[in-house]
Design an enzyme around this catalytic site. Structure first.
Site, PDB file in Angstrom:
ATOM      1  N   ASP A 151       0.615  -1.021   0.338  1.00 38.60           N
ATOM      2  CA  ASP A 151       0.069   0.080   0.367  1.00 38.60           C
ATOM      3  C   ASP A 151       0.784   1.166  -0.077  1.00 38.60           C
ATOM      4  OD1 ASP A 151      -2.635   1.501   0.381  1.00 38.60           O
ATOM      5  OD2 ASP A 151      -2.379   1.907   2.288  1.00 38.60           O
ATOM      6  N   ASP A 158      -0.412   5.072   0.945  1.00 34.23           N
ATOM      7  CA  ASP A 158      -0.455   5.929   1.988  1.00 34.23           C
ATOM      8  C   ASP A 158      -0.108   5.514   3.483  1.00 34.23           C
ATOM      9  OD1 ASP A 158      -0.780   8.098   0.062  1.00 34.23           O
ATOM     10  OD2 ASP A 158      -3.025   7.377  -0.622  1.00 34.23           O
ATOM     11  N   SER A 216      -2.146   1.133  -4.765  1.00 33.43           N
ATOM     12  CA  SER A 216      -2.476   1.966  -4.269  1.00 33.43           C
ATOM     13  C   SER A 216      -4.258   2.312  -4.474  1.00 33.43           C
ATOM     14  CB  SER A 216      -1.380   3.395  -4.472  1.00 33.43           C
ATOM     15  OG  SER A 216      -2.857   4.713  -3.155  1.00 33.43           O
TER      16      SER A 216
END
Length: 327
Positions: free
Chosen positions: A126, A128, A214
């Site tokens: 991922d 963020d 993402s």
């Protein structure tokens, strides 16, 4: 009652090459090389720490296990330290709370086959709050003067009143008119998570493939891909016309299910054994991705993700990931 043996004698022995058995504690400790554990029916834990003073706590704990145990050093090319401790399956590790209560120590019980650093593998991250320290849409919203409104929509999504796509489209709509230069400026100032460069460097040196999946936006994942030499990057496409964000998205939405699909796509593309696939993330939106991998890691995870992860990093930084691999 914990013993009060002088610290570091055991670890000095462990770091030296002479002597296969350490007998100065209340139990015999047998040294082995990582990957060459002489027993098969065993329970295994790994201890990851950063300071030498933690060794005294570990040594005291080892002396109170009360049975023969086997120990090896986990040698990694990062500044964190690690050991693996094994005991017979019928025995127990004693009072692990002595260890888990230490701020400078991670206790990880090995309950399944670990991916091997020495074999081809795949890491899907991922972005963020995992690969980078921020949430990009929040940063863009602040710069667009709509930070509060975006946060309120995020909260509705977290409460289940909006699904991911609805939430994303509403938030992106509030970014309408934002100048593209703001995106470029943020790309150039992305704060990488501590340890990211370390793990990318090590994994690539062993021939691993690394990708980002993402729910954020393509300019940021593309920047990471180019900067770090990643193999693939997937995110949502912000529509920009005449230098400004239109408030719309194009193409397929990268949601939780799509992120899981990325794992399947890359597993097929790179012909990687399923057990050699790691996924790492922090939120509920990453759960399907972790479930699609061979080994799922939560990075300072939300509770929903924590309960499904094979391992969690809740101390230190991304360098810990290397200690969840066999060698």
């Amino acid at each position: 009652m914990l013993s009060s043996k002088p610290s570091n004698a055991f670890f000095k022995w462990l770091s030296e090459s002479n002597g296969a058995v350490y007998s100065d504690l209340q139990n015999d400790i047998h040294r082995y090389q990582e990957g060459d554990l002489p027993k098969t029916s065993v329970r295994i834990i790994r201890l990851i720490y950063s300071q030498g003073q933690t060794q005294e706590i570990v040594e005291n704990w080892l002396s109170n296990i009360g049975s023969i145990c086997y120990v090896c050093r986990l040698e990694r090319t990062v500044t964190l330290l690690g050991i693996e401790v094994a005991i017979c399956e019928s025995e127990n590790f004693g009072d692990l709370s002595v260890l888990s209560g230490c701020d400078d120590l991670i206790v990880f019980e090995v309950k399944k086959r670990l991916p091997s650093l020495n074999q081809p593998g795949l890491l899907v991250m991922d972005m963020d709050s995992t690969a980078i320290q921020i949430e990009c849409i929040d940063e863009l919203a602040e710069r667009a003067g709509v930070g509060k409104a975006v946060s309120e929509i995020t909260e509705l999504a977290m409460q289940g009143e909006l699904d991911f796509e609805q939430s994303l489209r509403k938030r992106v709509g509030l970014l309408k008119g934002l100048n593209e230069s703001v995106i470029n400026e943020l790309c150039n100032a992305l704060p990488l998570t501590a340890g990211l460069i370390d793990i990318v460097t090590v994994l690539k040196s062993y021939g691993w493939h690394i990708a980002v999946a993402s729910g954020g936006f393509t300019p940021f994942v593309q920047h990471l891909k180019d900067t770090l030499g990643l193999d693939a990057a997937y995110a949502n496409n912000l529509v920009v016309e005449k230098g400004n964000v239109t408030g719309e998205l194009s193409g397929e939405i990268v949601d939780a299910e799509f992120k899981a699909h990325v794992v399947d796509i890359l597993e097929s593309r790179y012909k990687v054994e399923h057990g050699q696939i790691i996924a790492i993330g922090d939120g509920a939106n990453d759960i399907p991705m972790l479930n699609s991998s061979g080994f799922g890691i939560g990075y300072f995870p939300k509770l929903q993700l924590k309960v499904v992860a094979d391992a969690c990093i809740e101390k230190f930084d991304l360098r810990v990931l290397l200690f969840f691999l066999s060698k």
